[in-house]
Write a protein that holds these residues in place. Structure first.
Motif, short mmCIF file in Angstrom:
data_model
loop_
_atom_site.label_atom_id
_atom_site.label_comp_id
_atom_site.label_asym_id
_atom_site.label_seq_id
_atom_site.Cartn_x
_atom_site.Cartn_y
_atom_site.Cartn_z
N GLN A 234 0.86 -1.20 0.00
CA GLN A 234 0.00 0.00 0.00
C GLN A 234 0.89 1.25 0.00
N GLU B 68 3.99 0.10 2.12
CA GLU B 68 4.00 -0.79 3.28
C GLU B 68 3.64 -2.20 2.82
N VAL C 246 0.97 -8.62 4.80
CA VAL C 246 0.93 -10.04 4.44
C VAL C 246 -0.50 -10.55 4.34
N ARG C 247 -0.76 -11.44 3.40
CA ARG C 247 -2.04 -12.12 3.25
C ARG C 247 -1.77 -13.61 3.13
N PRO D 254 -4.26 -10.66 8.03
CA PRO D 254 -3.25 -10.79 9.10
C PRO D 254 -3.81 -10.60 10.51
N ILE E 185 8.74 -12.76 5.25
CA ILE E 185 8.22 -11.43 4.94
C ILE E 185 9.36 -10.44 4.71
N ASN F 134 6.40 -4.52 8.71
CA ASN F 134 5.93 -4.66 10.09
C ASN F 134 6.73 -5.72 10.82
N ASP G 185 4.61 2.43 15.04
CA ASP G 185 3.32 2.14 14.41
C ASP G 185 2.18 2.26 15.43
N ASP G 186 0.97 2.50 14.93
CA ASP G 186 -0.24 2.50 15.77
C ASP G 186 -0.14 3.46 16.94
N LYS H 274 -5.06 4.70 12.77
CA LYS H 274 -6.21 5.05 11.95
C LYS H 274 -7.47 5.35 12.77
N GLU I 258 -9.52 7.82 4.42
CA GLU I 258 -10.54 7.29 3.52
C GLU I 258 -11.30 8.38 2.76
N TYR J 106 -7.24 4.09 2.08
CA TYR J 106 -8.04 3.70 0.93
C TYR J 106 -8.33 4.87 0.00
#
Ligand code: C2E
Ligand code: CA
Ligand code: CA
Ligand code: CA
Length: 275
Positions: free
Chosen positions: A44, A58, A61-62, A73, A93, A113, A175-176, A199, A235, A254
Motif C-alpha cells: 500500500q 508498506e 501479508v495475506r 493478518p 516477509i 511490520n 506504528d499505531d 487510523k 478514507e 483507501y
C-alpha cells in the motif's frame, strides 16, 4: 470480521466465541502454510502529503488459504505470535519485501511490520544483514514498523536493539501510535524516524475534537523532535485536507490506494485492489 469497529474503543461481540474455534483450525494449518508458499505480500502506497508523490509502500501479508480463501493478518498474526511461527513467517516477509523493493526505483522505500516476538529473536539482525547484502539495497530505503507496546516490555534491551538496527542504516517507525500505553516521554528515549498515527484517530477526526487535538499534538511534537508523521486509514478527501493543515508529512489509506498485489502489475492482469 474485524475485531475493532470504527474508532479506538473495542466492544465484546457474540461472534467472538466462534472465533476461538476458527483459531484452533487456523493454528494447525499455519504450520504447513509457510512451507507450501501460501503467503503473499500486498503493498500500500505511502504518499507525501504536500507533493502527492509516492514515498514508498508498506508490505502487508495475506494468507491464501487453500479452502478458506484469503485470510487477513489480523486473524493469523496473533496465532503465529503465540506459536512462535511468526519467526519463520517474519523471516519470509522480511526477505521477500526487501527483494521486491530492490526492484523498485531508487529512493522508494519499503515499510515492513515487525512483531515484538521477532524483535526478541536473535536471528533478526543476521536476517536483515543477509537480505541487505543479498539484494544490495540501500538500507535507508528500509523502514521497520514496530508498535508502541514493544517499548513497555524489556525496554532497555529494546532501546539497544533499535540503536543497533539504526546503525545498519535502516529507519524505524513507531506504528499505531496512540493505541497503546506508552507516554509521550518514550518519543525522547527511542530513535524513531517516523510516527504513524493510528487510523482510529483519523476515522473519528471529523466528529471528535479530542482526536483532532491528539493528532495536532503528535504532529507538532514529532516536528520538534525531527520525526515525520504518517496518518493511516485516510478514507476521505476531508480527512486528507484536515491532515495537511495539521502538518502531517505523509498519508496512507483507501482514499489514496487500497493495498494491492504488485505481481499483478507485471502480469498485465488488471489491477485489482482489495475491496
Ligand atoms: P497496520 O500495520 O496498522 O497496517 C495497516 C492496516 O490498515 C492494514 O490492514 C491495511 O490494509 C489497513 N488499511 C489501509 N488503509 C486503510 C483505510 O483507509 N481504512 C481502513 N479501515 N484500513 C486501512 P491489514 O493488512 O489487514 O493488517 C492488519 C494488521 O496486521 C497490521 O496493522 C499489522 O499490525 C499486521 N500485519 C500486516 N502485515 C504484517 C506483516 O507482514 N508482519 C506483521 N508482523 N504484522 C503484519
Ligand atoms: Ca504497520
Ligand atoms: Ca498501523
Ligand atoms: Ca494495527
Amino acid at each position: 470480521a474485524k475485531a475493532r469497529g470504527r474508532g479506538c474503543f473495542a466492544r465484546f461481540e457474540p461472534w467472538m466465541e466462534d472465533r476461538e474455534r476458527e483459531r484452533a483450525a487456523l493454528e494447525s494449518d499455519l504450520r504447513s502454510a509457510i512451507r507450501e508458499g501460501q503467503f503473499a505480500l500486498h503493498f500500500q502506497p505511502l504518499v507525501k502529503i504536500d507533493s502527492g508523490e509516492v514515498a514508498g509502500f508498506e508490505a502487508l501479508v495475506r494468507w491464501d488459504h487453500p479452502t478458506l480463501g484469503v485470510v487477513m493478518p489480523g486473524e493469523f498474526i496473533p496465532i503465529a505470535e503465540d506459536t512462535g511461527l511468526i519467526v519463520p513467517l517474519g523471516e519470509w516477509i522480511l526477505r521477500n519485501a526487501i527483494m521486491q523493493a530492490a526492484t523498485w526505483r531508487e529512493g522508494l522505500r519499503v515499510a515492513i511490520n515487525l512483531s515484538p516476538i521477532q524483535l526478541r529473536s536473535p536471528r533478526l539482525m543476521s536476517q536483515l544483514v543477509t537480505a541487505i547484502a543479498h539484494t544490495g539495497i540501500d538500507p535507508g530505503r528500509i523502514e521497520l514498523e514496530i508498535t508502541e507496546n514493544v517499548l513497555m516490555q524489556e525496554s532497555e534491551a529494546n532501546v539497544a536493539l533499535l540503536h543497533k538496527l539504526r546503525e545498519l542504516g535502516v529507519r524505524i517507525s513507531l506504528d499505531d501510535f496512540g493505541t497503546g500505553y506508552s507516554s509521550l516521554n518514550y518519543l525522547r528515549s527511542f530513535p524513531f524516524d517516523k510516527i504513524k498515527i493510528d487510523k482510529c484517530f483519523v476515522a473519528d477526526l471529523e466528529q471528535r475534537e479530542d482526536c483532532q487535538a491528539i493528532i495536532r499534538a503528535v504532529t507538532s511534537l514529532a516536528g520538534t523532535l525531527g520525526m515525520d508523521t504518517v496518518a493511516e486509514g485516510v478514507e476521505r478527501k476531508e480527512q486528507l485536507d484536515w491532515l495537511r493543515q495539521a502538518g502531517c508529512t505523509e498519508v496512507q489509506g483507501y482514499y489514496i490506494s487500497y493495498p494491492f498485489n504488485i505481481e499483478e502489475l507485471s502480469d498485465g492482469r488488471p489491477l485489482d485492489g482489495e475491496r
